[in-house]
Design an enzyme around this catalytic site. Structure first.
Site, PDB file in Angstrom:
ATOM      1  N   HIS A   1      -5.039  20.534  -2.258  1.00 15.18           N
ATOM      2  CA  HIS A   1      -6.169  21.417  -1.975  1.00 15.18           C
ATOM      3  C   HIS A   1      -5.807  22.442  -0.916  1.00 15.18           C
ATOM      4  O   HIS A   1      -5.089  22.136   0.041  1.00 15.18           O
ATOM      5  CB  HIS A   1      -7.369  20.597  -1.487  1.00 15.18           C
TER       6      HIS A   1
ATOM      7  N   ALA B   1       6.973   0.350  -3.640  1.00 15.47           N
ATOM      8  CA  ALA B   1       5.547   0.202  -3.928  1.00 15.47           C
ATOM      9  C   ALA B   1       4.684   0.962  -2.928  1.00 15.47           C
ATOM     10  O   ALA B   1       4.952   0.975  -1.732  1.00 15.47           O
ATOM     11  CB  ALA B   1       5.176  -1.280  -3.902  1.00 15.47           C
TER      12      ALA B   1
ATOM     13  N   ALA C   1       8.805   0.787   0.607  1.00 17.46           N
ATOM     14  CA  ALA C   1       7.399   0.615   0.244  1.00 17.46           C
ATOM     15  C   ALA C   1       6.494   1.241   1.303  1.00 17.46           C
ATOM     16  O   ALA C   1       6.754   1.154   2.495  1.00 17.46           O
ATOM     17  CB  ALA C   1       7.084  -0.870   0.094  1.00 17.46           C
TER      18      ALA C   1
END
Length: 191
Positions: free
Chosen positions: A117, A146, A164
């Site tokens: 945005h 992850a 992760a």
């Protein structure tokens, strides 16, 4: 027209949610027949969804586990061969461009978006300022851990490992192992 759209949505829902090996095979045959180049092979598990598949170039075997969402509306998305996406990955190239190399693996819940945005003008509500688009490049032989987030403009070089939960903004060095707690920092080189 509304009835036709509802029927199409029902058909797509059934298509993406046929369980098990049967569902995977049906999706492979239909995708191959209608959309994919001859060398491409997709393993699309139950409830994984692909939008604007005609804007995606699959260069070989690519697999998506359950609840992955891949979108390339008005965009360019390239995914190299032997690349695997674990559960609930979100890949949104809408309006931008994402290139993912070959032999890459993505842990569960990885998010990458080539769009963000605009927010610079404080006199206009953020929701009304539109979007800005950028590229994401992920080279060959990369492992994204992850829960990682790859931001627009990121370049992840060959052989990189992203731990992760990391947020990637910027460019990595080849064969680096990275972790972010705030800014992404190189913690060591691969041996």
């Amino acid at each position: 027209m509304i009835v036709i759209n509802e029927i199409l949505n029902i058909i797509l829902y059934v298509f993406f949610n046929i369980p098990g090996i049967t569902g995977i095979k049906i999706r492979q045959v239909i995708l191959k027949f209608f959309f994919l180049e001859s060398q491409a092979k997709i393993i699309l598990h139950q409830s994984a969804e692909i939008r604007s598949i005609k804007n995606i170039n699959f260069e070989g075997l690519v697999s998506f586990q359950k609840r992955c969402f891949i979108s390339a509306v008005n965009a360019k998305l390239i995914i190299g061969k032997n690349t695997h996406f674990n559960l609930e990955n979100l890949v949104i190239a809408d309006g931008g461009e994402i290139t993912i190399g070959s032999n890459c693996i993505f842990g569960p819940r990885v998010i990458m978006r080539s769009v963000n945005h605009k927010y610079e003008n404080k006199n206009i509500n953020i929701i009304d300022q539109g979007h800005k688009y950028n590229k994401i490049l992920i080279e060959d032989d990369v492992w994204i851990g992850a829960g990682s987030i790859i931001l627009p403009g990121s370049i992840i070089r060959r052989g990189s490992v992203i731990s992760a939960g990391s947020v990637v903004r910027g460019e990595t060095e080849s064969y680096g192992v990275y972790s972010s707690y705030g800014d992404l920092k190189k913690i060591r080189s691969r041996s």
